[in-house]
Design an enzyme around this catalytic site. Sequence first.
Site, PDB file in Angstrom:
ATOM      1  N   GLU A  69       0.829  -1.205   0.000  1.00  0.00           N
ATOM      2  CA  GLU A  69       0.000   0.000   0.000  1.00  0.00           C
ATOM      3  C   GLU A  69       0.865   1.256   0.000  1.00  0.00           C
ATOM      4  O   GLU A  69       0.604   2.218  -0.748  1.00  0.00           O
ATOM      5  CB  GLU A  69      -0.920   0.020   1.220  1.00  0.00           C
ATOM      6  CG  GLU A  69      -1.850   1.239   1.255  1.00  0.00           C
ATOM      7  CD  GLU A  69      -2.650   1.332   2.538  1.00  0.00           C
ATOM      8  OE1 GLU A  69      -3.540   2.205   2.611  1.00  0.00           O
ATOM      9  OE2 GLU A  69      -2.397   0.555   3.480  1.00  0.00           O
ATOM     10  N   TYR A  70       1.901   1.261   0.838  1.00  0.00           N
ATOM     11  CA  TYR A  70       2.804   2.415   0.919  1.00  0.00           C
ATOM     12  C   TYR A  70       3.529   2.636  -0.405  1.00  0.00           C
ATOM     13  O   TYR A  70       3.579   3.760  -0.921  1.00  0.00           O
ATOM     14  CB  TYR A  70       3.805   2.200   2.051  1.00  0.00           C
ATOM     15  CG  TYR A  70       4.928   3.199   2.074  1.00  0.00           C
ATOM     16  CD1 TYR A  70       4.718   4.517   2.471  1.00  0.00           C
ATOM     17  CD2 TYR A  70       6.217   2.825   1.694  1.00  0.00           C
ATOM     18  CE1 TYR A  70       5.756   5.436   2.482  1.00  0.00           C
ATOM     19  CE2 TYR A  70       7.257   3.737   1.711  1.00  0.00           C
ATOM     20  CZ  TYR A  70       7.022   5.039   2.104  1.00  0.00           C
ATOM     21  OH  TYR A  70       8.053   5.951   2.110  1.00  0.00           O
ATOM     22  N   LEU A  71       4.093   1.572  -0.960  1.00  0.00           N
ATOM     23  CA  LEU A  71       4.855   1.703  -2.202  1.00  0.00           C
ATOM     24  C   LEU A  71       3.956   2.093  -3.371  1.00  0.00           C
ATOM     25  O   LEU A  71       4.374   2.833  -4.259  1.00  0.00           O
ATOM     26  CB  LEU A  71       5.602   0.407  -2.500  1.00  0.00           C
ATOM     27  CG  LEU A  71       6.723   0.055  -1.510  1.00  0.00           C
ATOM     28  CD1 LEU A  71       7.324  -1.311  -1.843  1.00  0.00           C
ATOM     29  CD2 LEU A  71       7.819   1.127  -1.518  1.00  0.00           C
TER      30      LEU A  71
ATOM     31  N   LYS B 220       3.458   5.791  -3.069  1.00  0.00           N
ATOM     32  CA  LYS B 220       4.652   6.505  -3.532  1.00  0.00           C
ATOM     33  C   LYS B 220       4.739   6.475  -5.057  1.00  0.00           C
ATOM     34  O   LYS B 220       5.082   7.482  -5.679  1.00  0.00           O
ATOM     35  CB  LYS B 220       5.907   5.887  -2.921  1.00  0.00           C
ATOM     36  CG  LYS B 220       5.987   5.952  -1.392  1.00  0.00           C
ATOM     37  CD  LYS B 220       5.885   7.367  -0.852  1.00  0.00           C
ATOM     38  CE  LYS B 220       7.114   8.193  -1.096  1.00  0.00           C
ATOM     39  NZ  LYS B 220       7.012   9.529  -0.461  1.00  0.00           N
TER      40      LYS B 220
END
Length: 214
Positions: free
Chosen positions: A121-123, A126
């Site tokens: 989710e974070y990547l 980004k």
Amino acid sequence: MEKILVAGATGTTGRHIINLLKNDQYFEPVAMIRKESQRSDFETEGIKTVMGDLTEDISNVTEGIDKVIFAAGSGGKAVDAVDRKGAMGLTDAAKKHKIKKFVMLSSLGADNPQDDGELKEYLQAKRDADEYLANSGITYAIVRPGALNNETPTGKIFLEKSLSSRDGEIPRGDVAQVLVRSLHDDVANREVFEILNGEHIIADALTKVQVENA
């Protein structure tokens, strides 16, 4: 001197950036803060501030600003609101006020978020933010470091447009130095590159994304 807005100025990496900028002969930092109580932390050092919350309307935070460093992070608590939409909102503000350059702190793995289940989710956030900036028409540098640590900066890194190995870390202080150096007009214009701790002096490593005849 060029005025540099630092989003994420109150974070650990952001403080490294502010400390570098306040002693720089070319740049003057402007710390973006979310709370009035944070203002004195910077103004006692003679550092200007601007109020702005990445989860809200920030369309005017770039007024009077020359360049931007985005070093904010949600810490996993509001990934979509901060790491994705917040970065996009600051990109919109930068475009509105014709910012000359936008330096984005991204992450190794943002080019292929599907490879990392835990950080997917974070990547993905980004990646979305990086692509939004790259398609904005703004001159940009997108810096993708490995895992950040709080070790003493070495002043040395390993830099490639795309690293063959994603394993490794890098001190926040070294990442901050790369971000600040990327503000210069002759370094990393419309470039995406990846960095880890290494053996090459930062200035030498950045020749890989140096702009000839800038």
